[in-house]
Motif scaffolding. Structure first.
Motif, mmCIF file in Angstrom:
data_model
loop_
_atom_site.group_PDB
_atom_site.id
_atom_site.type_symbol
_atom_site.label_atom_id
_atom_site.label_comp_id
_atom_site.label_asym_id
_atom_site.label_seq_id
_atom_site.Cartn_x
_atom_site.Cartn_y
_atom_site.Cartn_z
ATOM 1 N N SER A 189 -5.917 11.122 22.016
ATOM 2 C CA SER A 189 -6.612 12.273 21.439
ATOM 3 C C SER A 189 -7.770 11.832 20.554
ATOM 4 N N GLY A 190 -7.532 10.836 19.699
ATOM 5 C CA GLY A 190 -8.591 10.347 18.825
ATOM 6 C C GLY A 190 -9.746 9.747 19.592
ATOM 7 N N THR A 191 -9.445 9.075 20.698
ATOM 8 C CA THR A 191 -10.516 8.518 21.530
ATOM 9 C C THR A 191 -11.402 9.625 22.082
ATOM 10 N N TRP A 195 -15.022 1.783 15.928
ATOM 11 C CA TRP A 195 -14.675 0.369 16.079
ATOM 12 C C TRP A 195 -13.170 0.136 16.013
ATOM 13 N N SER A 196 -12.480 0.846 15.153
ATOM 14 C CA SER A 196 -11.027 0.674 15.085
ATOM 15 C C SER A 196 -10.364 1.167 16.359
ATOM 16 N N THR A 197 -10.848 2.270 16.909
ATOM 17 C CA THR A 197 -10.294 2.773 18.162
ATOM 18 C C THR A 197 -10.544 1.790 19.295
ATOM 19 N N ILE A 241 -11.546 13.951 13.108
ATOM 20 C CA ILE A 241 -11.736 12.498 13.104
ATOM 21 C C ILE A 241 -11.121 11.838 11.870
ATOM 22 N N PRO A 242 -11.395 12.293 10.642
ATOM 23 C CA PRO A 242 -10.713 11.661 9.491
ATOM 24 C C PRO A 242 -9.209 11.876 9.516
ATOM 25 N N VAL A 290 5.406 6.104 20.738
ATOM 26 C CA VAL A 290 5.002 7.088 21.750
ATOM 27 C C VAL A 290 4.005 8.081 21.146
ATOM 28 N N PHE A 291 4.294 8.535 19.920
ATOM 29 C CA PHE A 291 3.384 9.463 19.252
ATOM 30 C C PHE A 291 2.016 8.821 19.032
ATOM 31 N N CYS A 292 2.013 7.555 18.565
ATOM 32 C CA CYS A 292 0.748 6.869 18.291
ATOM 33 C C CYS A 292 -0.087 6.709 19.552
ATOM 34 N N PHE A 293 0.566 6.461 20.681
ATOM 35 C CA PHE A 293 -0.194 6.313 21.914
ATOM 36 C C PHE A 293 -0.872 7.632 22.295
ATOM 37 N N GLY A 294 -0.132 8.732 22.218
ATOM 38 C CA GLY A 294 -0.742 10.035 22.491
ATOM 39 C C GLY A 294 -1.823 10.380 21.480
ATOM 40 N N TRP A 295 -1.580 10.048 20.211
ATOM 41 C CA TRP A 295 -2.570 10.314 19.168
ATOM 42 C C TRP A 295 -3.824 9.466 19.365
ATOM 43 N N LEU A 296 -3.629 8.230 19.850
ATOM 44 C CA LEU A 296 -4.770 7.362 20.139
ATOM 45 C C LEU A 296 -5.635 7.946 21.250
#
Length: 200
Positions: A131-133, A163-165, A75-76, A123-129
Protein backbone atom coordinates in the motif's frame (compact mmCIF):
# COMPACT_ATOMS: atom_id res chain seq x y z
CA UNK A 1 30.54 -25.74 10.23
CA UNK A 2 31.93 -27.62 7.24
CA UNK A 3 31.33 -30.96 8.99
CA UNK A 4 27.71 -30.04 9.69
CA UNK A 5 27.10 -29.05 6.07
CA UNK A 6 28.70 -32.25 4.80
CA UNK A 7 26.52 -34.37 7.04
CA UNK A 8 23.39 -32.54 5.99
CA UNK A 9 23.91 -32.34 2.24
CA UNK A 10 26.22 -35.29 1.39
CA UNK A 11 24.88 -38.69 0.38
CA UNK A 12 26.39 -41.85 -1.00
CA UNK A 13 25.33 -43.62 -4.18
CA UNK A 14 25.49 -47.39 -3.72
CA UNK A 15 24.27 -48.36 -7.19
CA UNK A 16 26.29 -50.68 -9.43
CA UNK A 17 28.35 -52.12 -6.60
CA UNK A 18 30.35 -48.95 -6.26
CA UNK A 19 30.01 -46.09 -3.81
CA UNK A 20 30.24 -42.51 -5.08
CA UNK A 21 30.00 -39.56 -2.74
CA UNK A 22 27.61 -37.00 -4.14
CA UNK A 23 28.60 -33.34 -3.84
CA UNK A 24 27.42 -31.58 -0.75
CA UNK A 25 25.53 -28.33 -1.12
CA UNK A 26 26.68 -25.44 1.06
CA UNK A 27 24.26 -22.71 2.02
CA UNK A 28 23.85 -20.61 -1.17
CA UNK A 29 23.55 -17.25 0.61
CA UNK A 30 26.85 -17.69 2.39
CA UNK A 31 28.85 -20.51 0.78
CA UNK A 32 31.53 -22.03 2.95
CA UNK A 33 34.85 -20.37 2.35
CA UNK A 34 33.50 -17.16 0.81
CA UNK A 35 33.83 -15.11 4.00
CA UNK A 36 36.08 -15.32 7.00
CA UNK A 37 34.46 -15.53 10.42
CA UNK A 38 35.34 -11.91 11.09
CA UNK A 39 33.73 -10.73 7.86
CA UNK A 40 30.61 -12.81 8.49
CA UNK A 41 30.29 -11.35 11.99
CA UNK A 42 30.74 -7.83 10.62
CA UNK A 43 28.02 -8.38 8.00
CA UNK A 44 25.69 -9.79 10.64
CA UNK A 45 26.19 -6.77 12.91
CA UNK A 46 25.67 -4.37 10.00
CA UNK A 47 22.50 -6.20 8.98
CA UNK A 48 21.09 -6.00 12.51
CA UNK A 49 21.92 -2.30 12.71
CA UNK A 50 20.11 -1.77 9.41
CA UNK A 51 17.09 -3.75 10.59
CA UNK A 52 16.84 -1.62 13.73
CA UNK A 53 17.92 1.75 12.28
CA UNK A 54 15.69 1.81 9.21
CA UNK A 55 12.33 1.36 11.01
CA UNK A 56 13.47 3.81 13.70
CA UNK A 57 14.12 6.45 11.04
CA UNK A 58 10.78 5.70 9.36
CA UNK A 59 8.91 6.03 12.66
CA UNK A 60 10.68 9.27 13.57
CA UNK A 61 10.20 10.91 10.16
CA UNK A 62 6.57 9.85 10.02
CA UNK A 63 5.81 11.37 13.42
CA UNK A 64 7.84 14.57 12.96
CA UNK A 65 6.40 15.33 9.51
CA UNK A 66 2.85 14.23 10.23
CA UNK A 67 0.56 16.65 8.41
CA UNK A 68 3.36 17.89 6.13
CA UNK A 69 2.07 16.22 2.99
CA UNK A 70 -1.33 17.54 1.86
CA UNK A 71 -0.81 15.72 -1.42
CA UNK A 72 -1.33 12.40 0.33
CA UNK A 73 -1.74 12.42 4.10
CA UNK A 74 -1.28 8.63 4.16
CA UNK A 75 2.46 8.83 3.43
CA UNK A 76 3.60 9.94 6.94
CA UNK A 77 1.11 7.51 8.46
CA UNK A 78 2.60 4.76 6.32
CA UNK A 79 6.11 5.53 7.57
CA UNK A 80 5.12 5.77 11.23
CA UNK A 81 3.00 2.62 11.27
CA UNK A 82 5.51 0.52 9.33
CA UNK A 83 8.42 1.60 11.51
CA UNK A 84 6.49 0.97 14.73
CA UNK A 85 5.28 -2.44 13.54
CA UNK A 86 8.81 -3.60 12.64
CA UNK A 87 10.24 -2.44 15.97
CA UNK A 88 7.45 -4.23 17.87
CA UNK A 89 8.12 -7.38 15.82
CA UNK A 90 11.84 -7.22 16.65
CA UNK A 91 11.05 -6.80 20.35
CA UNK A 92 8.56 -9.68 20.38
CA UNK A 93 10.95 -11.95 18.46
CA UNK A 94 13.77 -11.26 20.93
CA UNK A 95 11.37 -11.95 23.80
CA UNK A 96 10.19 -15.17 22.17
CA UNK A 97 13.73 -16.48 21.66
CA UNK A 98 14.62 -15.69 25.27
CA UNK A 99 11.50 -17.37 26.67
CA UNK A 100 11.66 -20.49 24.51
CA UNK A 101 15.37 -21.11 25.05
CA UNK A 102 15.92 -20.07 28.65
CA UNK A 103 12.63 -20.32 30.58
CA UNK A 104 10.49 -23.10 31.87
CA UNK A 105 7.62 -24.79 30.09
CA UNK A 106 5.05 -22.38 31.56
CA UNK A 107 6.83 -19.40 29.99
CA UNK A 108 7.46 -21.10 26.67
CA UNK A 109 3.76 -20.77 25.87
CA UNK A 110 4.14 -16.99 25.86
CA UNK A 111 7.20 -17.39 23.64
CA UNK A 112 5.19 -19.34 21.06
CA UNK A 113 2.41 -16.75 21.25
CA UNK A 114 5.01 -14.04 20.59
CA UNK A 115 6.28 -15.95 17.56
CA UNK A 116 2.73 -16.23 16.19
CA UNK A 117 2.21 -12.52 16.77
CA UNK A 118 5.44 -11.73 14.90
CA UNK A 119 4.22 -13.78 11.92
CA UNK A 120 0.94 -11.86 11.88
CA UNK A 121 2.83 -8.57 12.04
CA UNK A 122 5.03 -9.73 9.15
CA UNK A 123 1.95 -10.44 7.01
CA UNK A 124 0.51 -7.04 7.93
CA UNK A 125 3.81 -5.28 7.14
CA UNK A 126 3.98 -6.88 3.71
CA UNK A 127 0.47 -5.69 2.82
CA UNK A 128 1.22 -2.27 4.32
CA UNK A 129 4.43 -2.09 2.28
CA UNK A 130 2.49 -2.72 -0.93
CA UNK A 131 0.00 0.00 0.00
CA UNK A 132 2.77 2.45 0.90
CA UNK A 133 4.55 1.74 -2.37
CA UNK A 134 1.39 2.64 -4.27
CA UNK A 135 0.87 5.83 -2.25
CA UNK A 136 4.46 7.02 -2.61
CA UNK A 137 4.77 6.06 -6.27
CA UNK A 138 1.49 7.67 -7.32
CA UNK A 139 2.54 10.98 -5.74
CA UNK A 140 5.88 11.28 -7.51
CA UNK A 141 4.76 13.29 -10.55
CA UNK A 142 2.05 15.25 -8.72
CA UNK A 143 4.29 16.68 -6.00
CA UNK A 144 5.21 20.38 -6.13
CA UNK A 145 7.32 22.52 -3.77
CA UNK A 146 4.76 25.26 -3.08
CA UNK A 147 3.87 24.84 0.61
CA UNK A 148 0.49 26.52 0.12
CA UNK A 149 -0.58 24.14 -2.62
CA UNK A 150 -2.73 21.06 -1.96
CA UNK A 151 -0.16 19.14 -4.01
CA UNK A 152 2.69 19.96 -1.63
CA UNK A 153 4.64 17.23 0.13
CA UNK A 154 7.66 17.97 2.28
CA UNK A 155 10.92 17.07 0.54
CA UNK A 156 12.47 15.30 3.55
CA UNK A 157 9.32 13.31 4.19
CA UNK A 158 8.81 12.22 0.62
CA UNK A 159 12.44 11.32 -0.10
CA UNK A 160 12.64 9.36 3.15
CA UNK A 161 9.51 7.46 2.16
CA UNK A 162 10.76 6.77 -1.34
CA UNK A 163 14.27 5.62 -0.40
CA UNK A 164 13.22 3.57 2.61
CA UNK A 165 10.53 1.83 0.57
CA UNK A 166 13.02 1.07 -2.21
CA UNK A 167 15.54 -0.31 0.29
CA UNK A 168 12.93 -2.52 1.93
CA UNK A 169 11.98 -3.99 -1.45
CA UNK A 170 15.66 -4.71 -2.14
CA UNK A 171 15.87 -6.58 1.18
CA UNK A 172 12.65 -8.49 0.51
CA UNK A 173 13.73 -9.54 -2.99
CA UNK A 174 17.19 -10.54 -1.71
CA UNK A 175 15.71 -12.73 1.02
CA UNK A 176 13.31 -14.28 -1.45
CA UNK A 177 16.17 -14.97 -3.85
CA UNK A 178 18.18 -16.67 -1.09
CA UNK A 179 15.17 -18.78 -0.15
CA UNK A 180 14.59 -19.89 -3.73
CA UNK A 181 18.30 -20.58 -4.17
CA UNK A 182 18.27 -22.81 -1.09
CA UNK A 183 15.37 -24.78 -2.57
CA UNK A 184 17.16 -25.18 -5.91
CA UNK A 185 20.53 -25.92 -4.38
CA UNK A 186 20.54 -29.73 -4.95
CA UNK A 187 19.72 -29.11 -8.64
CA UNK A 188 22.51 -26.63 -9.26
CA UNK A 189 25.47 -28.27 -7.56
CA UNK A 190 28.35 -28.91 -10.01
CA UNK A 191 29.69 -32.45 -10.41
CA UNK A 192 31.89 -33.63 -7.57
CA UNK A 193 35.63 -33.69 -8.07
CA UNK A 194 36.03 -36.36 -5.43
CA UNK A 195 37.34 -39.72 -6.69
CA UNK A 196 34.90 -42.65 -6.61
CA UNK A 197 34.99 -44.79 -3.53
CA UNK A 198 34.41 -48.54 -3.66
CA UNK A 199 32.90 -50.60 -0.94
CA UNK A 200 35.25 -52.96 0.90
Amino acid sequence: MATLLEREFSTTDRGGGRGRQLPHCPAPCCPHGWFSKGTSYFLFVMSMLLVITLPTIMLTVGIVFMGSCPLDTRIPIYLAVFGAAVLVAILLWSLAVALVDNCGASWRYFGYVSIGTVLLIAVFCFGWLISGTVWVGSSYEKRIENATSPFFCDETLYMSAMWSTSLIWVIVVSLLGCFLASLMCPLTVPPSNLPPRTRP
